[in-house]
Scaffold this motif. Structure first.
Motif, PDB file in Angstrom:
ATOM      1  N   ARG A   1       0.997  -1.158   0.057  1.00  0.00           N
ATOM      2  CA  ARG A   1      -0.092   0.034  -0.059  1.00  0.00           C
ATOM      3  C   ARG A   1       0.997   1.403   0.013  1.00  0.00           C
ATOM      4  O   ARG A   1       1.609   1.492   0.897  1.00  0.00           O
ATOM      5  N   ILE A   2       0.654   1.765  -0.996  1.00  0.00           N
ATOM      6  CA  ILE A   2       1.567   3.200  -1.060  1.00  0.00           C
ATOM      7  C   ILE A   2       0.675   4.460  -1.054  1.00  0.00           C
ATOM      8  O   ILE A   2      -0.029   4.915  -2.011  1.00  0.00           O
ATOM      9  N   GLU A   3       0.426   5.016   0.081  1.00  0.00           N
ATOM     10  CA  GLU A   3      -0.589   6.116   0.377  1.00  0.00           C
ATOM     11  C   GLU A   3      -0.212   7.182  -0.358  1.00  0.00           C
ATOM     12  O   GLU A   3      -1.298   7.707  -0.869  1.00  0.00           O
ATOM     13  N   GLN A   4       0.908   7.707  -0.460  1.00  0.00           N
ATOM     14  CA  GLN A   4       1.225   9.084  -1.367  1.00  0.00           C
ATOM     15  C   GLN A   4       0.713   8.999  -2.629  1.00  0.00           C
ATOM     16  O   GLN A   4       0.323   9.891  -3.233  1.00  0.00           O
ATOM     17  N   ALA A   5       0.971   7.842  -3.229  1.00  0.00           N
ATOM     18  CA  ALA A   5       0.502   7.514  -4.633  1.00  0.00           C
ATOM     19  C   ALA A   5      -0.735   7.197  -4.898  1.00  0.00           C
ATOM     20  O   ALA A   5      -1.216   6.910  -5.869  1.00  0.00           O
ATOM     21  N   ASP A   6      -1.332   6.786  -3.794  1.00  0.00           N
ATOM     22  CA  ASP A   6      -2.817   6.139  -3.816  1.00  0.00           C
ATOM     23  C   ASP A   6      -2.886   4.845  -4.809  1.00  0.00           C
ATOM     24  O   ASP A   6      -3.541   4.714  -5.604  1.00  0.00           O
ATOM     25  N   VAL A   7      -1.941   3.863  -4.294  1.00  0.00           N
ATOM     26  CA  VAL A   7      -1.786   2.431  -5.099  1.00  0.00           C
ATOM     27  C   VAL A   7      -1.745   1.480  -4.144  1.00  0.00           C
ATOM     28  O   VAL A   7      -1.342   1.531  -2.970  1.00  0.00           O
ATOM     29  N   PHE A   8      -2.353   0.204  -4.705  1.00  0.00           N
ATOM     30  CA  PHE A   8      -1.795  -0.940  -4.030  1.00  0.00           C
ATOM     31  C   PHE A   8      -1.049  -1.897  -5.273  1.00  0.00           C
ATOM     32  O   PHE A   8      -1.839  -2.017  -6.218  1.00  0.00           O
ATOM     33  N   TYR A   9      -0.010  -2.333  -4.884  1.00  0.00           N
ATOM     34  CA  TYR A   9       0.541  -3.204  -6.014  1.00  0.00           C
ATOM     35  C   TYR A   9       0.900  -4.523  -5.258  1.00  0.00           C
ATOM     36  O   TYR A   9       1.059  -4.548  -4.212  1.00  0.00           O
ATOM     37  N   TYR A  10       1.049  -5.339  -6.180  1.00  0.00           N
ATOM     38  CA  TYR A  10       1.560  -6.942  -5.863  1.00  0.00           C
ATOM     39  C   TYR A  10       3.072  -6.908  -6.093  1.00  0.00           C
ATOM     40  O   TYR A  10       3.400  -7.375  -7.237  1.00  0.00           O
ATOM     41  N   PRO A  11       4.089  -6.488  -5.449  1.00  0.00           N
ATOM     42  CA  PRO A  11       5.351  -7.017  -5.821  1.00  0.00           C
ATOM     43  C   PRO A  11       5.719  -8.104  -5.903  1.00  0.00           C
ATOM     44  O   PRO A  11       5.089  -9.167  -5.251  1.00  0.00           O
ATOM     45  N   ASP A  12       6.631  -8.799  -6.791  1.00  0.00           N
ATOM     46  CA  ASP A  12       7.000 -10.185  -6.846  1.00  0.00           C
ATOM     47  C   ASP A  12       7.417 -10.767  -5.520  1.00  0.00           C
ATOM     48  O   ASP A  12       7.233 -11.697  -5.178  1.00  0.00           O
ATOM     49  N   ILE A  13       8.540  -9.678  -4.862  1.00  0.00           N
ATOM     50  CA  ILE A  13       9.030  -9.699  -3.537  1.00  0.00           C
ATOM     51  C   ILE A  13       9.073  -8.683  -2.945  1.00  0.00           C
ATOM     52  O   ILE A  13       9.341  -7.693  -3.480  1.00  0.00           O
ATOM     53  N   MET A  14       8.519  -8.886  -1.590  1.00  0.00           N
ATOM     54  CA  MET A  14       8.642  -7.717  -0.589  1.00  0.00           C
ATOM     55  C   MET A  14       9.281  -8.161   0.711  1.00  0.00           C
ATOM     56  O   MET A  14       8.668  -9.218   0.996  1.00  0.00           O
ATOM     57  N   VAL A  15      10.206  -7.495   1.390  1.00  0.00           N
ATOM     58  CA  VAL A  15      10.649  -7.652   2.790  1.00  0.00           C
ATOM     59  C   VAL A  15      10.299  -6.450   3.692  1.00  0.00           C
ATOM     60  O   VAL A  15      10.458  -5.327   3.498  1.00  0.00           O
ATOM     61  N   THR A  16       9.806  -6.565   4.727  1.00  0.00           N
ATOM     62  CA  THR A  16       9.508  -5.693   5.672  1.00  0.00           C
ATOM     63  C   THR A  16       9.963  -5.881   6.892  1.00  0.00           C
ATOM     64  O   THR A  16       9.680  -7.149   7.419  1.00  0.00           O
ATOM     65  N   CYS A  17      10.441  -5.074   7.763  1.00  0.00           N
ATOM     66  CA  CYS A  17      11.107  -5.359   9.115  1.00  0.00           C
ATOM     67  C   CYS A  17      10.299  -4.320  10.015  1.00  0.00           C
ATOM     68  O   CYS A  17      10.683  -4.201  11.208  1.00  0.00           O
ATOM     69  N   ASP A  18       9.248  -3.649   9.595  1.00  0.00           N
ATOM     70  CA  ASP A  18       8.586  -2.527  10.401  1.00  0.00           C
ATOM     71  C   ASP A  18       7.697  -3.295  11.399  1.00  0.00           C
ATOM     72  O   ASP A  18       6.597  -4.088  10.888  1.00  0.00           O
ATOM     73  N   GLU A  19       7.585  -3.201  12.567  1.00  0.00           N
ATOM     74  CA  GLU A  19       6.441  -3.592  13.638  1.00  0.00           C
ATOM     75  C   GLU A  19       5.357  -2.809  13.243  1.00  0.00           C
ATOM     76  O   GLU A  19       4.109  -3.377  13.622  1.00  0.00           O
TER      77      GLU A  19
END
Length: 189
Positions: A73-91
């Motif tokens: 979810r990219i708030e500033q761009a108002d989009v939802f994408y399905y990345p091929d791979i995504m890593v998040t470490c944010d609580e």
């Protein structure tokens, strides 16, 4: 993967609810919904190879890795994408069940029909994510990995990798031979 426009305008809520039951995936851009076409064998193999390598690497670190079915979810761009791979470490994203807002690494495997979009508008949208440290695009037709890394001044620098290279992803403190990413896809001589 090819995108084709499916509907006129949809709210975030309608889009997210529809995705729970849809037999195909859709991406959302400023109220418009685009159906995603299926991926090639090479695309899936490359994404799977890198996912397996990264999954083993981030195990036990508190980071989470997703392949193909988790939305960014990219708030500033108002989009939802399905990345091929995504890593998040944010609580902050742990409680979000169907999308993540704070990735540190996003990878897209380029398809001939989406390469321009992935390098252009999609990358521009991804750059608005403050937690994103690296954006990686991988060519599925020839050996080539492009890593765009945000520097200390907030500018994006390109780190290209070719045949025989060790691919370095600083955002995950990860390194591997490029041949491992392309295993079972392209001959590397």
């Amino acid at each position: 993967m090819t995108l084709s426009k499916s509907y006129n305008y949809a709210s975030h809520e309608d889009y997210l609810e529809g995705e729970k039951f849809s037999p195909i995936k859709h991406e959302y851009r400023q109220g418009e919904i685009y159906a995603m076409a299926g991926a090639s064998d090479a695309h899936e193999t490359i994404a799977g190879n890198l996912f397996a390598l990264l999954r083993n690497h981030v195990r036990g670190t508190g980071c989470r890795i997703y392949i193909g079915n988790m939305k960014a979810r990219i708030e500033q761009a108002d989009v939802f994408y399905y990345p091929d791979i995504m890593v998040t470490c944010d609580e902050r994203g742990r409680s979000l069940e169907y999308f993540k807002r704070h990735p540190r690494l996003i990878v897209e495997v380029l398809s001939p029909t989406t390469a321009s979009f992935d390098r252009g508008n999609k990358f521009a949208d991804y750059r608005t994510i403050e937690t994103l440290q690296e954006y990686v695009v991988i060519n599925q037709e020839s050996i080539g990995v492009e890593c765009y890394r945000r520097n200390a001044e907030g500018r994006w620098e390109l780190y290209p990798y070719g045949v025989g290279a060790e691919v370095r992803l600083d955002s995950a403190d990860f390194e591997c031979p490029i041949a491992q990413i392309y295993e079972d896809v392209l001959e590397i001589g």
